[in-house]
Design a protein around this motif. Sequence first.
Motif, short mmCIF file in Angstrom:
data_model
loop_
_atom_site.label_atom_id
_atom_site.label_comp_id
_atom_site.label_asym_id
_atom_site.label_seq_id
_atom_site.Cartn_x
_atom_site.Cartn_y
_atom_site.Cartn_z
N ARG A 52 0.93 -1.26 -0.04
CA ARG A 52 0.10 -0.01 0.08
C ARG A 52 0.69 1.38 -0.02
NH1 ARG A 52 -2.86 -1.21 4.10
NH2 ARG A 52 -1.77 0.29 5.52
N LYS A 53 1.96 1.34 0.83
CA LYS A 53 2.79 2.33 1.10
C LYS A 53 3.58 2.54 -0.43
CE LYS A 53 6.09 4.32 4.23
NZ LYS A 53 6.76 4.11 5.33
N GLU A 56 1.13 3.95 -3.12
CA GLU A 56 1.08 5.59 -2.88
C GLU A 56 2.14 6.47 -3.28
OE1 GLU A 56 0.25 5.72 1.27
OE2 GLU A 56 -1.95 5.01 1.10
N ARG A 57 3.33 5.85 -3.09
CA ARG A 57 4.51 6.48 -3.47
C ARG A 57 4.66 6.54 -5.04
NH1 ARG A 57 9.31 4.71 0.79
NH2 ARG A 57 8.64 5.46 2.64
#
Length: 222
Positions: A52-53, A56-57
């Motif tokens: 997820r991180k 997003e990046r």
Amino acid sequence: MPHQRKARTRSTESFHSTRSQRRLQLIRAQVAAEAARIIATEGLHDFHAAKRKASERIGINERLALPSNLEVQDALISYLNLYGGQQHQNNLLRLRLAALEAMRMLRVYSPRLTGPVLDGSAGPHSRVTLHVFCDAAETLVFDFLERGLLFRQEQRRMRLSDKDYQLVPIFLIEVGGCTVELLVLDSIAVRQAPPSPIDGKPLQRASLSDLERMLDSNSTAA
């Protein structure tokens, strides 16, 4: 003269479908690579959170573009082999030696090594993960108190079979400068490994003798 729409043929539809699949595969690989870097360098152990991180990046919102846990694990091992070098090998050996010491100390509980320290994907922030087997967590509490061994306690929701989830007690101890987490399972669970959160297959585990052979083999190869 009226504008004529181009007819879509089966071949053009196949071309667009193939191009879309390739784009999706490329995005999945990018997210997997970034998730692997996050796990390796930032100490994030949860694969779902890392994906997820990473998405997003990179700026990816497509759910289908998220890689599988197995893709992230493969990317993580590749990242560590590529960028970790001798430092990664030294860290892995340090963690495995800590596992060996802990397993010898706790041999009465039939310990099994599992997770990143076993499969080689452990980074500098990884814990040593051991399954230990007894029918009451209090048994370990009394044992550790008697030994004067410092410990902390946690719990984790864990899938023990295809349908069975339960909260598993965890004891954290320090061995050889490494954090060792002991997941306490019922004695019967020593015969059947729970499913892996990576691919759903039985979790890879190593006994004390398995680990001793692994370390002897690596020492001979070096």
